[in-house]
Write a protein that holds these residues in place. Structure first.
Motif, short mmCIF file in Angstrom:
data_model
loop_
_atom_site.label_atom_id
_atom_site.label_comp_id
_atom_site.label_asym_id
_atom_site.label_seq_id
_atom_site.Cartn_x
_atom_site.Cartn_y
_atom_site.Cartn_z
N GLY A 122 0.85 -1.09 -0.18
CA GLY A 122 -0.12 -0.01 0.17
C GLY A 122 0.86 1.19 0.01
O GLY A 122 2.15 1.20 0.49
N MET A 123 0.28 2.47 -0.71
CA MET A 123 1.04 3.58 -0.63
C MET A 123 0.39 4.82 0.01
O MET A 123 -0.88 4.95 -0.28
N ASN B 147 -4.64 12.10 -0.69
CA ASN B 147 -5.43 12.19 -1.86
C ASN B 147 -6.74 11.40 -1.88
O ASN B 147 -6.88 10.46 -2.48
N PRO B 148 -7.49 11.61 -0.93
CA PRO B 148 -8.97 10.74 -0.86
C PRO B 148 -9.47 10.99 -2.30
O PRO B 148 -9.31 11.99 -2.87
N LEU B 149 -10.24 10.02 -2.58
CA LEU B 149 -11.16 10.22 -3.74
C LEU B 149 -12.12 10.90 -3.54
O LEU B 149 -12.73 10.92 -2.46
N PRO B 150 -12.80 11.61 -4.59
CA PRO B 150 -13.97 12.58 -4.15
C PRO B 150 -15.26 11.87 -4.20
O PRO B 150 -16.29 12.09 -4.77
N ILE B 151 -15.27 10.85 -3.18
CA ILE B 151 -16.19 10.01 -3.08
C ILE B 151 -16.43 10.02 -1.58
O ILE B 151 -15.91 10.53 -0.86
N SER B 152 -17.65 9.03 -1.13
CA SER B 152 -17.87 9.26 0.54
C SER B 152 -16.72 8.56 1.29
O SER B 152 -15.98 8.11 0.91
N ILE B 153 -16.59 8.92 2.52
CA ILE B 153 -15.67 8.19 3.39
C ILE B 153 -15.84 6.82 3.47
O ILE B 153 -14.63 6.23 3.33
N GLY C 183 -21.12 9.03 4.94
CA GLY C 183 -21.52 9.22 3.79
C GLY C 183 -21.04 10.60 3.61
O GLY C 183 -21.15 11.14 2.17
N ARG C 184 -20.42 11.43 4.29
CA ARG C 184 -19.62 12.56 3.72
C ARG C 184 -18.77 12.52 2.97
O ARG C 184 -17.90 11.44 2.84
N LYS C 185 -18.63 13.38 2.00
CA LYS C 185 -17.42 13.62 0.89
C LYS C 185 -15.85 13.47 1.79
O LYS C 185 -15.87 14.44 2.43
N ALA C 186 -15.07 12.66 1.25
CA ALA C 186 -13.98 12.69 2.17
C ALA C 186 -12.83 13.72 1.60
O ALA C 186 -12.36 14.12 2.62
N GLN D 262 -7.78 13.62 6.25
CA GLN D 262 -7.73 12.99 4.91
C GLN D 262 -6.68 12.01 4.92
O GLN D 262 -6.70 10.97 4.59
N GLN D 263 -5.26 12.41 5.38
CA GLN D 263 -4.36 11.43 5.57
C GLN D 263 -4.44 10.35 6.20
O GLN D 263 -4.00 9.24 5.97
N LYS D 264 -5.04 10.37 7.31
CA LYS D 264 -5.41 9.03 8.02
C LYS D 264 -5.98 8.42 7.53
O LYS D 264 -6.31 7.04 7.41
N LEU D 265 -7.35 8.92 6.64
CA LEU D 265 -8.22 7.98 5.93
C LEU D 265 -7.41 7.56 4.79
O LEU D 265 -7.74 6.22 4.40
N CYS D 266 -6.41 8.22 4.20
CA CYS D 266 -5.61 7.58 3.21
C CYS D 266 -4.84 6.04 3.72
O CYS D 266 -4.63 5.36 2.92
N ILE D 267 -4.56 6.13 4.95
CA ILE D 267 -3.91 5.14 5.59
C ILE D 267 -4.94 4.05 5.67
O ILE D 267 -4.70 2.84 5.46
#
Lengths: 266, 310
Positions: A100-101, A107-113, A157-160, A168-173
């Protein structure tokens, strides 16, 4: 990837990543020269060196994401957990799920969490949409692991892209975890964050140590020092020194390393 | 703009009214006039059309007849009727079919150009597509008349090949290039980091396209479709040549129809200036103007909406 089946190798390979005479070119520009590295399994290793020394290139070679740039060429080998990643039967999608990177800018995608976290999982299990409760469990587990669950559990359901950079960075992990990677590559994961965010994400990386083999590129000497167990110093596309962090910062063997660490250049 | 607020340096050294100063002023005025003229022309055209059509709206105009009657008989001796329902149905059916042709075609083309090609190939394709958009509409009408017409007659065994099918296909082909170009711009506006992120999670090129890029570009794609509709709606010459130009409420794609635009083009030259017929045609012009204006405005707002979110 299953562990190698040869009878001689009963214990898991000590090296998470092993490169042999790795050379890499962007067009006619050679970015890596004869890199021989063994990244120890189960710890955090940081890659340090001045801008343009090839540390990001090396990192991006391990999941072959740098092949996106088109005109690139590699010679030599990279083995991840004992498997040659340039082998003919290697599926790029499988490799990238194992490796994983995390990128420099979140860089979360423009979709929900929720969809962000489950993105990789759904790629891997396209038919597995019926098992809702299992998916919810994976979702919660991944977000808990990155200490994000309590903050976002009511707005999955919120946009990431509307989260703060640190979140965001935590979400990316978090989104790497559902596909159970063995290795996490982190390309200056804190450089876009404020000091508080940096601290939080660094703590998180430290938490993940042991569960994953982590290779961390950083510009920040102090970060390498406090967040990693081994250090690799690179210069002009070559590996100059690879040693336990404490040793490298206290008694560097190579004069170029000590010059860099003391801030004479870079 | 105002020179009084220029930095202090200019105060120490006041403007010299040399040639450069006059050129500067002249260019400023020219650019201003150019910018304002767009607004002036749009308003002017609207005022002109309204003035010409207003006599009809206040005179023999009957709202129900105008919009709900399929009978367009402006030249009848005893009882001229001005119903645009059939004309409207003609325009709508042709535009609808055109979109059925153009939307899949142009979105696929945009995906190919924007996502699957790179470098030189992409640039060449993009130029070629924009080149297609420059083909004059009368040439498309010619193709409809001389190529698609006999083709439809032979393939479907119908009496006339100038019908909804023919003009729909022609209009679809006409609208596709501009839609492709706008859709491709929408794809290009999707940040590269999204694609990289998705690929790093193991998505294939195709998964990246349909799970990430198309959802991220959906407002731009909607705008492309709307502008395509606007283009098809306002097209005149090709429809006039390929639709059969007979007043009809179409029940199948093999019926000939007449479009609003084509009616104006064909009849305006033969009416007496100021007559009811003449004014009725201008009223159709107002309707067309309002509809295309609404479509373009929506498209613009949709695009603006995307930008604000970024």
């Amino acid at each position: 990837m299953t562990p190698p089946s040869e009878a001689t190798e009963q214990t898991p390979p000590a090296a998470a990543i092993r490169t042999r005479k790795l050379n890499f070119w962007y067009g006619s520009f050679q970015a890596l020269f004869e890199v021989d590295l063994e990244i120890t399994a189960g710890i955090i290793t940081s890659l340090i060196g001045p801008s343009g020394c090839g540390k990001s290139t090396l990192l991006r070679s391990v999941n072959r994401i740098n092949e996106r740039s088109g005109d690139v060429r590699t010679t030599g080998t990279i083995e991840v957990l004992g498997h040659d990643i340039h082998g003919e039967r290697v599926e790029l999608a499988r490799l990238r799920q194992k490796v994983g990177m995390v990128f420099q800018r979140p860089n979360p995608l423009p979709i929900s969490i929720r969809d962000n976290v489950m993105f990789g999982y759904r790629l891997q299990n396209p038919a597995n949409s019926r098992n809702k409760s299992e998916q919810e469990e994976i979702l919660e587990g991944s977000l808990r692991k990155v200490l994000l669950w309590d903050g976002v559990k009511d707005c999955l359901g919120r946009k990431a892209t509307s989260l703060s950079l640190e979140e965001q960075q935590k979400l990316c992990i978090a989104r790497l975890l559902p596909v159970k990677p063995a290795i996490l590559l982190m390309d200056e994961p804190c450089s876009a964050l404020d000091p508080q965010g940096t601290e939080a994400v660094e703590e998180l990386i430290w938490e993940l140590r042991g569960d994953f083999n982590i290779l961390l590129v950083t510009h920040n000497m102090a970060q390498a020092r406090r967040a990693s167990e081994e250090c690799v110093f690179m210069l002009m596309g070559r590996v100059i020194e690879h040693a336990p962090t404490v040793e490298m910062f206290v008694t560097p063997r190579n004069p170029q390393t000590s010059d860099y660490i003391e801030g004479r250049y870079g | 703009m105002s020179r009084r607020h220029a930095p202090p340096r200019a105060e120490r050294k006041p403007d010299r009214r040399d040639l450069g100063w006059y050129v500067d002023k002249a260019v400023e005025v020219a650019v201003f006039v150019g910018g304002v003229s767009a607004i002036v022309f749009v308003v002017g055209i609207f005022v002109f059309i309204t003035r010409e059509g207003l006599g009809f709206v206040t005179g023999p105009f009957d709202f129900r007849q105008f919009f709900l009657s399929p009978r367009w008989r402006p030249t009848s001796e005893w009882n001229p009727t001005y119903g645009i329902l059939a004309l409207f149905a003609g325009t709508a059916s042709v535009t609808g079919l055109a979109m059925l042709v153009a939307v899949p075609f142009s979105i696929c083309a945009a995906v190919f150009i924007g996502e699957l090609t790179a470098g030189r190939t992409r640039e060449v394709l993009k130029v070629l597509v924009e080149f297609l958009a420059a083909i004059p509409s009368v040439v498309w009408g010619f193709i409809g008349l001389s190529i698609i017409n006999p083709l439809i007659i032979n393939v479907f065994d119908v009496a006339v090949g100038l019908n909804v099918l023919n003009s729909g296909v022609i209009l679809g082909l006409m609208a596709a290039p501009i839609m492709t170009s706008i859709a491709e711009d929408a794809f290009r506006a999707v940040p590269e980091t999204y694609r990289e992120a998705a690929e790093a999670m193991g998505a294939t090129r195709w998964q990246v396209t349909y799970k990430v890029v198309i959802p991220a570009a959906k407002n731009g794609l909607l705008a492309a479709v709307l502008l395509g509709i606007g283009r098809a709606f306002g097209e005149t010459m090709a429809v006039l040549m390929a639709s059969g130009h007979s007043i009809n409420l179409p029940t199948s794609v093999f019926d000939s129809v007449r479009a609003l635009t084509a009616t104006i083009a064909a009849e305006l030259g033969e009416t007496a200036v100021g007559s009811d017929h003449y004014r009725a045609l201008f009223t159709i012009g107002i309707v067309l103007f309002l509809i295309t204006f609404a479509i373009n405005l929506t498209a613009d707002l949709v695009i603006r909406g995307t930008r604000r979110k970024e």
